[in-house]
Design an enzyme around this catalytic site. Structure first.
Site, short mmCIF file in Angstrom:
data_model
loop_
_atom_site.label_atom_id
_atom_site.label_comp_id
_atom_site.label_asym_id
_atom_site.label_seq_id
_atom_site.Cartn_x
_atom_site.Cartn_y
_atom_site.Cartn_z
N LEU A 178 0.76 -1.14 -0.05
CA LEU A 178 -0.11 0.03 -0.09
C LEU A 178 0.96 1.23 -0.10
O LEU A 178 1.75 1.38 0.74
CB LEU A 178 -0.81 0.01 1.28
CG LEU A 178 -1.77 -1.09 1.54
CD1 LEU A 178 -2.37 -1.28 2.85
CD2 LEU A 178 -3.04 -0.89 0.51
N ASP A 179 0.43 2.17 -1.03
CA ASP A 179 1.20 3.42 -0.81
C ASP A 179 0.38 4.10 0.15
O ASP A 179 -0.61 3.78 0.64
CB ASP A 179 1.07 4.26 -2.04
CG ASP A 179 1.49 5.68 -2.22
OD1 ASP A 179 2.61 5.58 -1.67
OD2 ASP A 179 0.92 6.42 -2.78
N LYS A 180 0.91 5.42 0.78
CA LYS A 180 0.57 5.90 1.90
C LYS A 180 -0.44 7.26 1.57
O LYS A 180 -1.59 7.07 1.70
CB LYS A 180 1.65 6.61 3.09
CG LYS A 180 0.94 7.19 4.02
CD LYS A 180 2.15 7.81 4.98
CE LYS A 180 2.96 8.99 4.79
NZ LYS A 180 2.04 10.14 4.46
N ALA B 2 -1.47 -1.46 -4.32
CA ALA B 2 -2.51 -0.31 -4.41
C ALA B 2 -1.79 1.04 -4.22
O ALA B 2 -1.14 1.54 -3.27
CB ALA B 2 -3.49 -0.67 -3.30
#
Length: 734
Positions: free
Chosen positions: A422-424, A621
């Site tokens: 996951l990107d932040k 994502a």
């Protein structure tokens, strides 16, 4: 003319059995009618698939600009099948009574020969008139050598009818006669025809329901809208709206196209787009989407995307294309179907020969009945429908929930994902960061520090740059002109203000360039990062000017979504370019398993490659643009939708609302769909694996029991319907 038969549409000349040019078009072309089982096969007119014999269905992609007269082409076929079922049933009842009602006083007195001719008179029109579409498809399968379910049905029905006709016309040609004459099977031929037609009707009605999600989305677009021209509100066709037109949206009305609010405010129900039931507040400059429903307020909007460019049109097109794709698991059914019908015909021939040579008298009658039962029960339709029906319903349901999956292969891949990266920013967080603290060097004001940073950041499109520029605008700080602007991937931005070089970016990048913060500012930076802030440093001519803390709020639904994803057994990793302390704080608060921070887009790509392995499958994502390399490298790339066409095109999976709860829906939907597919395939294999030997008479030596061809016909029809009904359970998925 057929009694009560449906008339053809004068526009499209709809006629189910009319010879049509059916084939396979290039991917770019769009058929008006497509086959629900055979990929790429379709026609521009109604008809039957030349490969499997099934009726072609309306293609959702070809119906948007269709004249009202055409309606739903499937309705014509339903009406046609309905009158065929009625007439065939009415003519079959006397045949059944004559054949099986010997105990009735009226029937008992009819001589056997007379009864046979009466059955012939009633059964023949059932087979050759009312059941003509079945025989047409049977003949077409022989001419094209594309053997299918209608090959088996046609052989079975004609064999029963021909044998019975031979008995009454030339019984002396047959080797055996019973005391009252040889048995007749006109009732089998007629009843099988009725049941197949009824099964086709039930199957068609059930199959039409699988496309309800696409039809529901298409129905969301209003036909007319109020355009403001010269101060007057004029009702006009939505198809005539142009980009830049000002539209009046009244209370309770559906928004016709995508655009931006220019005046007024309201709440808008976006559930059709995102699956979110709570209305969203819309004020000036807010984006609104075509097909969503306005609440109690009224506002003006400017049309930004119209026609095929609207979000709704793109969702419909993407979902319809995905529904026509094939899942890898379908290959198993395709391989079996390729040799299934020839094998069944061979089994039927073998059954006939064995019963004729070794069966009890009348052996020929036993041979005919059992061979017909084998042909009728061995319907490959359930096998062919097992995967595409579930995929169609599953992808349609996903579109309703705001989860857009580009093809069936991706739907299947999702259920095998082990690691979710996951990107932040914009994925776990709202993607709308704001400046929370400004710490300048002694002797420099916070206003001057912000002015210097905002001037350079104004040329960048990064969310952190937007936060800094917005902070300057809120304070009415004028921005100086910048020359020689550069954006350094994973580092920051650089530009010249007059004769001075200004850099705004990460401390880690500056360290590599030899710029070091003193202990006090290093402590300040550590404190801000520990609070979950992203810290950027402003440097003038290689000398630090101060720090700016920016914080991006975690989405309200993220903690719940992370817990739900963990419950699915997924390992969660945060991969971000942000500083390690900031990333660790966010990850700790959310319960994310692993963190990789201060990584560039190229390094994100390497993380994906390193995580993937023989037994490990990775999904990534992100925002769909900055994370493009990682999205492409992952087994499944997932874009957090922003309401733009670019977001939809950026990855195999798009979450329209950009909410991780929708990501949980995507994984759960994939698992539910694959479970349904496995159930369908198991049922189809078991049905044929057990049904054919029983129909051939395998149990007769042990139990004396044989399968009546009429019962086989019922089982054949119900097998296909049951597979479709099982797939339709996905419509209630949540």
């Amino acid at each position: 003319m057929q009694p009560n038969a449906p008339t053809s549409c004068p526009h499209c000349s709809s006629d189910e059995e009319k010879p049509v040019n059916v084939g396979i078009k290039p991917a770019a072309a769009v058929f008006a009618y497509i086959c629900p089982m055979c990929e790429g096969v379709g026609s521009d007119k109604p008809g039957a698939c030349p490969q499997c014999g099934m009726a072609l269905e309306k293609n959702p992609l070809a119906t948007r600009n269709e004249p009202e007269c055409c309606g739903d082409g499937g309705d014509d076929e339903v009406r046609d099948l309905w009158w065929r079922v009625r007439w065939s049933t009415a003519m079959t009842i006397p045949v059944v009574l004559l054949s099986m009602g010997m105990d009735l006083p009226v029937i008992r007195g009819i001589p056997h020969d007379a009864s046979g001719w009466m059955q012939f008179v009633w059964a023949t029109p059932v087979v050759f008139w009312v059941g003509w579409p079945l025989l047409v498809r049977f003949g077409r399968s022989l001419l094209t050598l594309k053997l299918n379910m209608f090959t088996l049905i046609g052989l079975g029905v004609l064999a029963a009818w021909a044998y019975s006709t031979l008995v009454i016309v030339a019984p002396h040609l047959l080797p055996h006669q019973s005391a009252r004459g040889m048995a007749l099977y006109f009732e089998s031929a007629a009843v099988i025809t009725v049941l197949v037609l009824l099964g086709q009707l039930l199957e068609l009605r059930a199959r039409k329901a699988t496309g309800s999600a696409i039809r529901a989305l298409l129905d969301l677009a209003p036909k007319t809208a109020f355009v403001v021209r010269d101060g007057q509100e004029v009702e006009t066709e939505v198809s005539s709206i142009q980009v830049g037109d000002i539209l009046r949206i009244k209370p309770g009305a559906r928004i016709p196209v995508d655009g931006v609010v220019t005046e007024g405010s309201s709440t808008v129900d976006e559930s059709m787009l995102t699956g979110e039931s709570m209305p969203q507040k819309k004020e000036t400059k807010a984006m609104v989407t075509g097909g969503t429903v306005n609440g109690g307020g009224s506002f003006l909007m400017r049309a930004e995307r119209v026609g095929a460019d609207t979000m709704l049109s793109q969702i419909v097109e993407m979902t319809a294309k995905a529904q026509a794709s094939r899942a890898p698991i379908q290959r198993l059914a395709d391989k079996v179907s390729a040799w299934f019908v020839p094998v069944v015909v061979g089994v039927a021939v073998l059954t006939f020969v064995l019963w004729w040579k070794f069966g009890p008298e009348p052996s020929l009658a036993f041979a005919v009945v059992n061979a017909v039962a084998v042909l009728i029960i061995a319907c490959p339709c359930a096998l062919g429908l097992a995967t595409p029906m579930a995929v169609t319903v599953g992808l349609g349901r996903g579109a309703q929930l705001g989860v857009l999956i580009k093809n069936a292969e991706i739907l299947e891949r999702l259920q095998g994902i082990d690691i979710l990266m996951l990107d932040k920013t914009g994925t776990l967080t709202e993607g709308r960061p704001s400046v929370t603290e400004i710490v300048p060097l002694p002797g420099l004001s916070a206003r001057d520090l912000l002015a210097c940073a905002a001037a350079v950041e104004a040329l960048s499109e990064h969310p952190l740059a937007t936060a800094i520029v917005n902070a300057a605008k809120e304070r009415n700080i004028p921005l100086a002109a910048v020359t020689e602007f550069q954006s350094i991937t994973g580092g920051g931005v650089l530009g010249n203000i007059g004769e001075n070089e200004v850099f705004v970016g990460q401390a880690s990048f500056l360290k590599r360039g030899g710029v070091i913060l003193d202990a006090e500012y290093h402590a300040q930076s550590a404190r801000m990062q520990a609070e979950g802030c992203t810290v950027v440093i402003v440097v003038l001519n290689e000398k630090p000017l101060g720090l700016i803390a920016i914080k991006d709020k975690v989405k309200e639904t993220t903690p719940q979504a992370v817990a739900a994803l963990h419950a699915l057994g997924l390992k969660l990793q945060m991969i971000t370019g942000d500083a390690l302390p900031t990333a660790q704080r966010v990850a700790k608060d959310l319960g994310i398993d692993e963190v990789a921070a201060e990584v560039s887009p190229k390094e994100k790509l390497l993380h994906v490659y390193q995580a993937r392995g023989k037994d490990r499958h990775v999904a990534f994502a992100g925002d769909g643009i900055n994370d493009a390399p990682a999205l492409a490298a992952a087994d499944v790339g997932i874009a957090m939708g922003t309401g733009t066409g670019a977001a939809i095109e950026s990855a195999p999976v798009t979450l329209v609302k950009g909410d991780l709860l929708a990501l949980h829906q995507a994984f759960a939907l994939s698992r539910a769909t694959m479970k349904i597919i496995r159930q369908n395939l198991l049922f189809a294999f078991l049905y044929n694996g057990l049904g054919i030997p029983v129909a051939a008479g395998l149990l007769y030596p042990f139990t004396g029991w044989l399968l009546n061809p009429m019962i086989a016909s019922v089982a054949m029809s119900l097998s296909s319907v049951s597979v479709i009904l099982n797939s339709l359970r996905l419509r209630r998925f949540r």
